[in-house]
Design an enzyme around this catalytic site. Sequence first.
Site, PDB file in Angstrom:
ATOM      1  N   ASP A  16       0.719  -1.206  -0.147  1.00 31.13           N
ATOM      2  CA  ASP A  16       0.073   0.110  -0.142  1.00 31.13           C
ATOM      3  C   ASP A  16       0.876   1.269  -0.118  1.00 31.13           C
ATOM      4  O   ASP A  16       0.646   2.161  -0.584  1.00 31.13           O
ATOM      5  CB  ASP A  16      -0.850   0.069   1.244  1.00 31.13           C
ATOM      6  CG  ASP A  16      -2.047   0.882   0.911  1.00 31.13           C
ATOM      7  OD1 ASP A  16      -2.130   1.459  -0.045  1.00 31.13           O
ATOM      8  OD2 ASP A  16      -2.630   1.140   1.923  1.00 31.13           O
ATOM      9  N   HIS A 208      -7.375   0.470   9.448  1.00 33.40           N
ATOM     10  CA  HIS A 208      -6.559   1.099   8.547  1.00 33.40           C
ATOM     11  C   HIS A 208      -6.904   2.480   8.128  1.00 33.40           C
ATOM     12  O   HIS A 208      -7.862   2.770   8.081  1.00 33.40           O
ATOM     13  CB  HIS A 208      -6.682   0.407   7.403  1.00 33.40           C
ATOM     14  CG  HIS A 208      -6.029   0.588   6.106  1.00 33.40           C
ATOM     15  ND1 HIS A 208      -4.908  -0.192   5.538  1.00 33.40           N
ATOM     16  CD2 HIS A 208      -5.774   1.972   5.312  1.00 33.40           C
ATOM     17  CE1 HIS A 208      -4.307   0.422   4.740  1.00 33.40           C
ATOM     18  NE2 HIS A 208      -4.974   1.342   4.426  1.00 33.40           N
ATOM     19  N   HIS A 210      -5.431   6.441   7.038  1.00 31.68           N
ATOM     20  CA  HIS A 210      -4.628   7.375   6.256  1.00 31.68           C
ATOM     21  C   HIS A 210      -4.649   8.708   6.954  1.00 31.68           C
ATOM     22  O   HIS A 210      -5.415   8.774   7.917  1.00 31.68           O
ATOM     23  CB  HIS A 210      -4.989   7.469   4.977  1.00 31.68           C
ATOM     24  CG  HIS A 210      -4.667   6.253   4.063  1.00 31.68           C
ATOM     25  ND1 HIS A 210      -3.967   6.424   2.914  1.00 31.68           N
ATOM     26  CD2 HIS A 210      -5.235   5.103   4.200  1.00 31.68           C
ATOM     27  CE1 HIS A 210      -3.833   5.042   2.461  1.00 31.68           C
ATOM     28  NE2 HIS A 210      -4.816   4.480   3.062  1.00 31.68           N
ATOM     29  N   CYS A 241      -3.510   6.249  -2.738  1.00 32.17           N
ATOM     30  CA  CYS A 241      -4.612   5.421  -3.438  1.00 32.17           C
ATOM     31  C   CYS A 241      -4.692   5.872  -4.823  1.00 32.17           C
ATOM     32  O   CYS A 241      -5.282   7.118  -4.905  1.00 32.17           O
ATOM     33  CB  CYS A 241      -5.978   4.922  -2.694  1.00 32.17           C
ATOM     34  SG  CYS A 241      -6.871   4.036  -3.935  1.00 32.17           S
TER      35      CYS A 241
END
Length: 303
Positions: A16, A208, A210, A241
């Site tokens: 990622d 998860h 960001h 992303c």
Amino acid sequence: MDLPKKVEIIEVGPRDGLQNEADFIPTEKKIQLINALNKTGIKRMEATSFVHPVYVPQMKDAKEVLEGIEQDPSIQYMALIPNEKGYERAIKNGVRALSLVVGASDSFNIKNVKMTREESINKFDTVVEKAKDNGIFLRYNIATSFWCPYEGKVDSDLVMDMVTRIDRSGVDEIVICDTIGRANPAQVYGLFSRIFDELQPQAMIAAHFHDTYGLAQANVVAALQTGVTRFDTSIGGLGGCPFAPGAAGNVATEDVVFMLHEMGIDTGIDLSSLLSCVEIVKPLTSRELTGHFHKINVNQPQM
């Protein structure tokens, strides 16, 4: 409630973290990074992904990376797959732990994999059955669980329904993802509390985050307070992303580990080894790393 005494960190930097870099990172550099991460105490990591190289060219060397790394039998190396074809490629290359992604937002999912949310879930049902039959570990990521770059705020009831359905399929782990880094601690606390209190899933639950708005570590603490003990992080704060405009990197591994250790929570990870990994990462990107701890720790003794 009392905070947990131990937390598991899942390193997602090699997949990622690197997937959004515009310039192709040499395979040997990816191998070097993973081999260094092997020595930090991290026990689970996303090593690569078996996606079409046209859509994510950074991951076109998945086979070579897996063949080149020093695989530690005590570490779980995961690969992300987009579909059944990706499943077959991953299994052929010896992967025993797979990561799936479906967006809670239809718009995001269509941008990401050219399918609606429902179409993706239905297609992954076959993958889940195959994986269960073959003893493959499966983690199922629900992207855009809080906000979507195209639709705005995501209905938490929709995410709850997805968790229920995915949990019934028998996967090992469900990851609730703040893909664009827009969630706040109150949202995080509310959603994870509902998941644990109302659903009581059989699968492990992970978070998860960001760090687009600088709230990722606050969101980690909010999730901790609900009982979450598994967190995705990325060395140096790398990430983003390709299909989520404006999304910043993942919360930095070294920042989260430092924070948890300061709070008296064990991760089993060595901070100085993590900082060595940050030094490997720095020349791999043209962007300034979003992590904080490595910046203030350069000339300071370990705490």
